[in-house]
Design an enzyme around this catalytic site. Structure first.
Site, mmCIF file in Angstrom:
data_model
loop_
_atom_site.group_PDB
_atom_site.id
_atom_site.type_symbol
_atom_site.label_atom_id
_atom_site.label_comp_id
_atom_site.label_asym_id
_atom_site.label_seq_id
_atom_site.Cartn_x
_atom_site.Cartn_y
_atom_site.Cartn_z
ATOM 1 N N HIS A 1 -0.942 0.296 -9.451
ATOM 2 C CA HIS A 1 -1.905 -0.228 -8.603
ATOM 3 C C HIS A 1 -2.369 -1.437 -9.751
ATOM 4 O O HIS A 1 -3.807 -1.817 -9.450
ATOM 5 C CB HIS A 1 -2.889 0.580 -7.916
ATOM 6 C CG HIS A 1 -3.262 -0.343 -6.506
ATOM 7 N ND1 HIS A 1 -3.592 0.058 -5.364
ATOM 8 C CD2 HIS A 1 -3.209 -1.894 -6.258
ATOM 9 C CE1 HIS A 1 -3.771 -0.560 -4.474
ATOM 10 N NE2 HIS A 1 -3.731 -1.983 -5.124
ATOM 11 N N ARG B 1 0.858 -1.161 -0.201
ATOM 12 C CA ARG B 1 0.168 0.010 0.046
ATOM 13 C C ARG B 1 0.932 1.317 -0.119
ATOM 14 O O ARG B 1 1.988 1.257 0.658
ATOM 15 C CB ARG B 1 -0.672 -0.001 1.354
ATOM 16 C CG ARG B 1 -2.019 -0.931 1.189
ATOM 17 C CD ARG B 1 -3.214 -0.614 0.181
ATOM 18 N NE ARG B 1 -4.348 -1.474 0.201
ATOM 19 C CZ ARG B 1 -4.404 -2.560 -0.683
ATOM 20 N NH1 ARG B 1 -3.592 -2.817 -1.682
ATOM 21 N NH2 ARG B 1 -5.650 -3.263 -0.519
#
Ligand code: NAP
Ligand code: GLV
Length: 308
Positions: free
Chosen positions: A271, A223
């Site tokens: 991502h 993350r």
């Protein structure tokens, strides 16, 4: 009894067919079909809003569409509702591919070769054998272990770090905060696969990244909140670190002029390291619904006090 689905319509179509075949007695309703029925027991979502949760008085299980659950505001989730993260082979396979790809890219010094090419330089560098490249993984869960297994055949010197002690074949395992400095000092390539929690937010910062050997590189596929961006940029500019591959960032998307997007020694992807497969993700949830109904433990049940 209803299963309420709030991911994409494309994924919903695949899940609907599989649910109809395997559990026809459970009504499968998507957010495109209707507002949540009052008898909704199961919810599949990426980041459900407080308004949605408030409409689900009979909710028993929230299935995260992804492996991470940090995007879910658990303060709005009643305590009796079980939270389950996604564990499924498609997601794991994508992460193995990306982790191996990024490691090989850094091991074979592709960032330097790209910069040489950009400048019109023909600049060979000494070949470092994989056995002399130390690759360490932060987080030895589902994905960290799978990436390590994917790296093993190349012969890298592998290590890993987790909260509780682990034993993995061919991996030097370290556990707990006290073991972190020793682990970091022996990583030429550091891969982050930790969940984002109160304890791990900002763990890739100036103090920790400085403990990596000079010339080390990092891969963040967990993350964006794990990384303190300006600390990475400072250590790259000082020459302490040689490169970074980042699949995640804070915020997402990064604004066009953000230093992480513009730095010559950082490779950014949007991502995409991995994603839940529609087919095998549905099977994983169906299996957990069977377990839940049979009173058996569900796979990927999140300890809400720990945050993962
Ligand atoms: P997991 O199975 O829950 O594993 C988490 C690992 O991190 C465990 O080994 C755990 O230690 C360790 N850990 C947690 N807190 C720690 C702490 N404070 N100190 C040391 N170790 C700690 O998670 P996973 O399924 O492997 O997924 C990892 C993360 O990958 C997800 O949370 C998500 O953020 C990210 N992800 C990213 C993408 C992408 O496309 N970029 C895709 C999927 C997932 P213990 O073993 O002791 O419990
Ligand atoms: C994606 O980032 C996931 O958590 O599955």
């Amino acid at each position: 009894m209803t299963f309420y689905f709030t991911s994409t319509p494309e994924r919903g179509a695949v899940w609907r067919a599989l649910f109809a075949a395997e559990t026809p007695e459970l009504a499968f309703v998507t957010k495109e079909d209707a507002p949540p029925p009052a008898d909704t027991r199961y919810l599949a979502a990426w980041a459900p809003t407080a308004e949605l949760i408030a409409q689900l008085p009979a909710l028993e299980v929230l299935f995260s569409i992804g492996a991470g659950v940090d995007q879910i505001d658990t303060r709005v989730l009643p305590h009796h509702v079980a939270l389950v993260r996604m564990i499924e082979p498609g997601l794991t396979q994508g992460m193995v591919e990306y982790g191996v790809m990024a490691t090989l890219m850094l091991h074979r010094e592709m960032i330097d070769y790209r910069l040489a090419q950009r400048d019109g330089r023909w600049a060979p560098r000494p070949l470092v054998p994989a056995a002399r490249r130390r690759v360490g993984v932060l987080g030895l869960g589902e994905l960290g272990q799978a990436v390590l297994a994917g790296l093993r055949p190349f012969g890298f010197a592998l290590s890993g770090w987790s909260r509780s002690p682990r034993t993995l074949p061919g991996v030097a395992c370290h556990a707990g905060a006290d073991a972190l400095p020793g682990f970091l000092a022996a990583c030429d390539i550091l891969i982050c696969l930790l969940p984002l929690t109160q304890e791990t937010r900002g763990i890739l910062n100036h103090a920790t990244l400085s403990q990596l050997p000079r010339g080390a590189a990092i891969v963040n596929i967990a993350r964006g909140g794990h990384l303190v961006a300006q600390d990475l940029v400072a250590l790259l500019d000082e020459g302490h670190l040689s490169g970074a591959v980042l699949d995640v960032a804070e915020p997402e998307p990064l604004p066009p002029e953000h230093p992480l997007l513009r730095h010559p020694r950082i490779v950014v992807t949007p991502h995409i390291a991995s994603a839940t497969s529609a087919q095998s993700g549905a099977h994983a949830v169906l299996d957990n619904i069977r377990r839940h109904r049979a009173g058996q433990p569900m796979l990927g049940l999140v300890a809400r006090d720990r945050g993962y």
